[in-house]
Design a protein around this motif. Structure first.
Motif, PDB file in Angstrom:
ATOM      1  N   ASP A 508      31.955  53.383  30.241  1.00 38.00           N
ATOM      2  CA  ASP A 508      30.785  54.176  30.668  1.00 38.00           C
ATOM      3  C   ASP A 508      31.052  55.879  30.513  1.00 38.00           C
ATOM      4  N   LEU A 509      32.053  56.268  31.245  1.00 33.27           N
ATOM      5  CA  LEU A 509      32.416  57.656  31.393  1.00 33.27           C
ATOM      6  C   LEU A 509      32.628  58.186  29.687  1.00 33.27           C
ATOM      7  N   THR A 510      33.444  57.352  29.214  1.00 28.29           N
ATOM      8  CA  THR A 510      34.125  57.807  27.833  1.00 28.29           C
ATOM      9  C   THR A 510      33.165  57.751  27.005  1.00 28.29           C
ATOM     10  N   ALA A 511      31.952  56.812  27.107  1.00 27.73           N
ATOM     11  CA  ALA A 511      30.724  56.754  26.128  1.00 27.73           C
ATOM     12  C   ALA A 511      30.041  58.305  26.428  1.00 27.73           C
ATOM     13  N   ARG A 512      29.765  58.527  27.544  1.00 29.56           N
ATOM     14  CA  ARG A 512      29.113  59.949  27.845  1.00 29.56           C
ATOM     15  C   ARG A 512      29.731  60.928  26.832  1.00 29.56           C
ATOM     16  N   GLN A 513      31.077  60.935  27.182  1.00 32.32           N
ATOM     17  CA  GLN A 513      31.724  62.179  26.513  1.00 32.32           C
ATOM     18  C   GLN A 513      31.816  62.065  25.187  1.00 32.32           C
ATOM     19  N   MET A 514      31.866  60.921  24.588  1.00 30.49           N
ATOM     20  CA  MET A 514      31.669  60.761  22.936  1.00 30.49           C
ATOM     21  C   MET A 514      30.589  61.233  22.742  1.00 30.49           C
ATOM     22  N   LYS A 515      29.496  61.154  23.232  1.00 31.64           N
ATOM     23  CA  LYS A 515      28.093  61.224  22.783  1.00 31.64           C
ATOM     24  C   LYS A 515      27.902  63.117  23.345  1.00 31.64           C
ATOM     25  N   GLU A 516      28.597  63.589  24.192  1.00 27.55           N
ATOM     26  CA  GLU A 516      28.666  64.902  24.201  1.00 27.55           C
ATOM     27  C   GLU A 516      29.238  65.672  23.055  1.00 27.55           C
ATOM     28  N   HIS A 517      30.406  65.186  22.751  1.00 28.76           N
ATOM     29  CA  HIS A 517      31.261  66.036  21.724  1.00 28.76           C
ATOM     30  C   HIS A 517      31.048  65.534  20.257  1.00 28.76           C
ATOM     31  N   PHE A 518      30.529  64.448  19.903  1.00 30.11           N
ATOM     32  CA  PHE A 518      30.395  63.517  18.657  1.00 30.11           C
ATOM     33  C   PHE A 518      29.039  63.144  18.665  1.00 30.11           C
ATOM     34  N   GLN A 519      28.505  63.316  17.322  1.00 28.01           N
ATOM     35  CA  GLN A 519      27.131  62.714  16.819  1.00 28.01           C
ATOM     36  C   GLN A 519      27.588  61.437  16.182  1.00 28.01           C
ATOM     37  N   LEU A 520      27.393  60.307  16.864  1.00 33.20           N
ATOM     38  CA  LEU A 520      27.947  58.903  16.326  1.00 33.20           C
ATOM     39  C   LEU A 520      26.722  58.377  15.331  1.00 33.20           C
ATOM     40  N   GLU A 521      27.365  57.917  14.191  1.00 40.28           N
ATOM     41  CA  GLU A 521      26.326  57.117  13.413  1.00 40.28           C
ATOM     42  C   GLU A 521      26.913  56.124  12.727  1.00 40.28           C
ATOM     43  N   HIS A 522      26.326  54.869  13.139  1.00 40.38           N
ATOM     44  CA  HIS A 522      26.859  53.616  12.769  1.00 40.38           C
ATOM     45  C   HIS A 522      26.220  53.160  11.494  1.00 40.38           C
ATOM     46  N   GLN A 523      27.242  52.850  10.668  1.00 35.87           N
ATOM     47  CA  GLN A 523      26.791  52.532   9.185  1.00 35.87           C
ATOM     48  C   GLN A 523      27.095  51.055   8.909  1.00 35.87           C
ATOM     49  N   ASP A 524      26.590  50.208   8.111  1.00 27.14           N
ATOM     50  CA  ASP A 524      27.093  48.813   7.969  1.00 27.14           C
ATOM     51  C   ASP A 524      28.345  48.816   6.961  1.00 27.14           C
ATOM     52  N   ASN A 525      28.110  49.751   5.937  1.00 28.58           N
ATOM     53  CA  ASN A 525      29.350  49.770   5.018  1.00 28.58           C
ATOM     54  C   ASN A 525      29.697  51.369   4.920  1.00 28.58           C
ATOM     55  N   VAL A 526      30.757  51.473   4.286  1.00 30.05           N
ATOM     56  CA  VAL A 526      31.399  52.888   4.021  1.00 30.05           C
ATOM     57  C   VAL A 526      31.055  53.417   2.778  1.00 30.05           C
ATOM     58  N   GLY A 527      30.515  54.494   2.536  1.00 31.48           N
ATOM     59  CA  GLY A 527      30.154  55.098   1.313  1.00 31.48           C
ATOM     60  C   GLY A 527      29.920  56.603   1.269  1.00 31.48           C
ATOM     61  N   ARG A 528      29.840  57.314   0.152  1.00 22.71           N
ATOM     62  CA  ARG A 528      29.892  58.592   0.103  1.00 22.71           C
ATOM     63  C   ARG A 528      28.643  59.043   0.663  1.00 22.71           C
ATOM     64  N   GLU A 529      27.358  58.275   0.374  1.00 27.35           N
ATOM     65  CA  GLU A 529      26.144  58.830   1.091  1.00 27.35           C
ATOM     66  C   GLU A 529      26.188  58.838   2.552  1.00 27.35           C
ATOM     67  N   ALA A 530      26.835  57.839   3.324  1.00 30.10           N
ATOM     68  CA  ALA A 530      26.889  57.891   4.505  1.00 30.10           C
ATOM     69  C   ALA A 530      27.608  58.998   5.184  1.00 30.10           C
ATOM     70  N   LEU A 531      28.790  59.527   4.450  1.00 34.08           N
ATOM     71  CA  LEU A 531      29.482  60.754   4.887  1.00 34.08           C
ATOM     72  C   LEU A 531      28.817  61.943   4.347  1.00 34.08           C
ATOM     73  N   GLU A 532      27.939  61.849   3.326  1.00 36.25           N
ATOM     74  CA  GLU A 532      27.524  62.920   2.591  1.00 36.25           C
ATOM     75  C   GLU A 532      28.797  63.791   2.042  1.00 36.25           C
ATOM     76  N   ILE A 533      29.471  63.144   1.044  1.00 36.08           N
ATOM     77  CA  ILE A 533      30.855  63.813   0.729  1.00 36.08           C
ATOM     78  C   ILE A 533      30.684  63.669  -1.017  1.00 36.08           C
ATOM     79  N   ARG A 534      31.290  64.460  -1.604  1.00 36.64           N
ATOM     80  CA  ARG A 534      31.483  64.511  -3.167  1.00 36.64           C
ATOM     81  C   ARG A 534      32.359  63.564  -3.515  1.00 36.64           C
TER      82      ARG A 534
END
Length: 792
Positions: A508-534
């Motif tokens: 619970d403590l780690t989850a709060r700290q992760m939300k404070e420092h990182f914007q977590l985005e869950h994706q079903d599959n990995v792709g360039r669109e999800a990461l917004e990269i070229r």
């Protein structure tokens, strides 16, 4: 005069974007390889189940073994149904889904008892086969050379020593991260199949030649229980007239032949498409093989081995007893005995490794679910494995071997407790899920009666009742197993419960700290669109926050204005884990939080932008290659492994690339050493480097051939194509001569293979998926002082 309402722009979040994939990166295997993995566990019971069953219930034991093998196909159908549903990961996840967390921890405690005892009983049985052969050879030599003293090893102590040696060996292999190989499992089963065919053929010939009779049927009057087999019923009036209850008791003493079913659920996620069809094929192969090997061979053993030595001498190495009592010359029997011992050592030794891998996988699964604390999951500094879990499993197995002093009967009795109860909990969970979730399933246990809109699963209910009845009977008749099993299961249940409570607060403590420092985005599959990269990005692997040298090297050599940089953290899933991990189940450990924080800190020190990606993985190399292909990456950067050489790392990456489906992109694989030096490898097919004198040779041939009037349309490429085609034809017709000529050519031109040369292809012969690169600028990558891999 009006005023327009000011537009308020919210401040940009300071949190770093972190994309978390839900689909697990997996390698896929054929149903043959899946069946081989299960049979390496299941087939090992054929070496000891028959002798232990006859010790407990008498000469009718083979019929009960055959009955158990047939019934195991019904149990396997329950596992196939569970694998066809949305639940994944074996008994723990299925029971948790159906019955809740408490029942799940109870069931996994029984399952752990099964796995922990699989290693000792397999290791000790392997020792029994070796020691038995050595003692028999000692008697033969003593008789031949008239020795006054016959060399003799104590079977229990010597077998325990061998089992300890095997366990320690596989403990160290797993600590280093040497995982089970489906290819090795398949090779072992090929050798075992040769032995089984000889065993069946020679055994049937012996039975026909001698006119042997079948063993007595397993009716109450033919069952003769040993005092230990009566358990808590020993000395009671009830023991004198057991009747049908006696048949159930005998059946319970034969369930050793039904181990290995949980392994099927573990390999399910890695079976290739079409998954369910191939899973059913694997189950059918396992059923036929176990029936012929465990069932029929046990039946033949009773018909071939004389009564006075079968249990007394060959109880713990029954197949070796068959080899020594076949019809035929003594020398052939001795040779076959050696072969039996070799195969037994391979398959039983492999079962020890499977037990460690399976136990570790079960504990990893519940650790991923937050039941075990992060202390257990912390990776080993050098090898990156979950060494504390491995130490725990191996330590318990060694303790079992020492406490039982290599007594196969004691270990076998206790082992049956874990086997039957883990199956019972799984069947109960599937029965509950039939009523809890009424959606379509890919597969169902047969015999389903539909009355109106209600479906009554007669087959599933029957399997559960048979398992539950046998499990209850075992409680009364296996005193050692009952006491040790309940103590073991209770201890593990208490450990899981306390650990889960402590872990929940920390997560619970780690989850709060992760939300404070990182914007977590869950994706079903990995792709360039999800990461917004070229396209053409650079992927950097990161495992240790204390040694981010690969990331620093990549940041130094990458202009992030032209090329995106993705930091990849692979979350290794336990053996038999899920194929899909929902967002609610993805718990971050303190180790992962430190990893991401360090990556961001290093990138900020360089003043460059990075993207963060987490992928669940079953195999690190498969995950790396699949991610690079999904992101259309141009380069992958990894640190030098502490357990593999750079060439071995590149080999595994090349093999993983070869296994990818089309279309697949070529990329350059960079391995960075702690001192800053690097090695680079092209992954995928590549054009060979041709030296100037070779270009001149082709050109001279072209000029000479063009003099012929019929060769006016000849091109340089036609000459190369003709030479390669002719070489392929020569290789097909005379492999040895072609290889010798090629070797002479290599030796003649060997002086050109070195630093500064234009050609550097030493590793092409090692792996078709990659080739080494000595130097040369890469697109959008600064030139590095690449260290030569050509070190003799």
């Amino acid at each position: 005069m009006g005023f327009s309402k000011p537009t308020l722009t919210p401040p940009q979040s300071s949190r770093v974007r972190l994309v978390v994939a839900s689909s697990v990166m997996l390698t896929f295997i054929s149903f043959w390889r899946a069946a081989a993995i299960v049979l390496n566990d299941l087939g090992s019971s054929a070496f000891y189940a028959g002798g232990l069953a006859e010790e407990a219930v008498g000469k009718a034991a083979p019929w009960l073994i055959l009955g158990v093998v047939v019934f195991s196909y019904a149990v396997r159908a329950v596992y196939v149904e569970s694998c066809s549903m949305f639940t994944r990961g074996g008994v723990y996840r299925i029971v948790k889904e159906a019955l809740g967390s408490t029942f799940a921890k109870v069931s996994v405690s029984a399952l752990m008892f099964d796995y922990v005892l699989t290693g000792p009983i397999s290791g000790v049985s392997a020792g029994q086969y070796i020691v038995g052969m050595m003692n028999d050879l000692g008697e033969i030599f003593a008789a031949k050379f008239h020795w006054s003293v016959v060399p003799h090893l104590r079977p229990d102590i010597a077998s325990a020593f061998i089992a300890i040696t095997i366990t320690v060996y596989f403990w160290w292999q797993n600590t280093k991260g040497i995982e089970e190989s489906s290819e090795k499992a398949l090779d072992i089963m090929k050798i075992t199949t040769v032995m089984v065919v000889i065993l069946l053929g020679w055994g049937i010939f012996t039975v026909v030649h001698r006119g042997a009779i079948l063993p007595p049927l397993p009716i109450p009057s033919n069952l003769h229980f040993s005092p230990d087999a009566l358990g808590f019923l020993k000395g009671t009036p009830f023991a004198a007239s057991l009747g049908l209850f006696g048949v159930l008791m005998a059946f319970g003493h034969s369930v050793l032949a039904m181990s290995g079913e949980e392994s099927l659920a573990q390999v399910n996620r890695e079976i290739e498409h079409p998954k369910l069809k191939n899973l059913k094929r694997a189950a059918l192969v396992i059923a036929i093989y176990s029936f012929m090997f465990t069932g029929v061979c046990t039946l033949l053993a009773v018909m071939i081995i004389p009564d006075d030595v079968r249990v007394h001498v060959y109880r713990d190495n029954l197949i070796a007893g068959m080899a020594m009592n076949m019809a035929g010359p003594q020398i052939l029997k001795l040779i076959f005995r050696f072969f039996v011992v070799l195969v037994g050592f391979l398959i039983l030794g492999g079962a020890v490794n499977t037990a460690i891998v399976g136990s570790t996988g079960v504990l990893m699964r519940i650790a991923e679910d937050g039941v075990l604390t992060d202390w257990f999951r912390k990776p080993q500094k050098k090898y990156g494995t979950s060494y504390r879990i491995i130490n725990l499993v191996a330590g318990m197995q060694l303790l079992v071997i020492v406490l039982t002093r290599g007594n196969v009967l004691v270990i076998g009795e206790a082992y049956a407790f874990g086997v039957i109860w883990s199956f019972t909990f799984n069947a109960l969970a599937m029965l509950v899920l039939r009523w809890k979730f009424r959606g379509e399933r890919g597969s169902k246990v047969p015999l389903n009666l539909r009355i109106g809109k209600t479906e009554i699963p007669i087959g599933l209910i029957s399997v559960f009742l048979a398992l539950f009845t046998t499990a209850v009977v075992n409680l009364l008749t296996k005193s050692v197993a009952t006491i040790s099993g309940i103590v073991f299961a209770a201890t593990f249940f208490l450990l899981f419960t306390l650990s889960e409570k402590v872990n929940k607060r920390r997560h619970d403590l780690t989850a709060r700290q992760m939300k404070e420092h990182f914007q977590l985005e869950h994706q079903d599959n990995v792709g360039r669109e999800a990461l917004e990269i070229r396209p053409g990005a650079v992927v950097v692997t990161m495992r240790d926050s204390a040694a981010p040298f690969a990331l620093k090297w990549a940041l130094t050599h990458t202009n992030t204005d032209d090329q995106d940089l993705v930091v990849l953290a692979a979350r290794m899933m336990g053996a038999g884990g899920p194929e899909y991990v929902s967002a609610s189940e993805q718990l971050f450990s303190e180790h992962e939080q430190m990893l991401f924080t360090k990556a961001v800190s290093v990138a900020e020190s360089f003043g460059k932008h990075i993207s963060l990606l987490v992928v669940p993985a079953g195999d690190i190399f498969a995950a790396l290659v699949q991610t690079a292909n999904s992101l259309d990456a141009a380069a992958v950067v990894s640190g030098l492994s502490t357990k593999l050489t750079a060439e071995e790392q590149a080999y595994h990456v090349g093999q993983a690339w070869e296994a990818l489906p089309e279309p697949k992109r070529q990329f350059t694989f960079y391995i960075v050493k702690p001192d800053g030096g690097s090695l680079s490898f092209h992954i995928g097919p590549h054009a060979p480097a041709i030296e100037p004198h070779e270009v001149q040779l082709v050109h001279r041939l072209w000029l000479d051939l063009r003099r012929d009037p019929n060769m006016q349309n000849l091109h340089h490429s036609d000459i190369l194509s003709y030479a390669l085609t002719r070489m392929a034809s020569e290789f097909t017709h005379d492999r040895e001569a072609t290889l010798k000529d090629l070797q002479r050519c290599i030796e003649k031109g060997h002086h050109r293979h070195g630093l500064g040369g234009l050609r550097f292809e030493e590793l092409d012969e090692v792996a078709p998926g990659y080739a080494s690169v000595s130097s040369g600028p890469e697109p959008k990558m600064k030139q590095d002082e690449t260290t030569s891999t050509h070190e003799k």
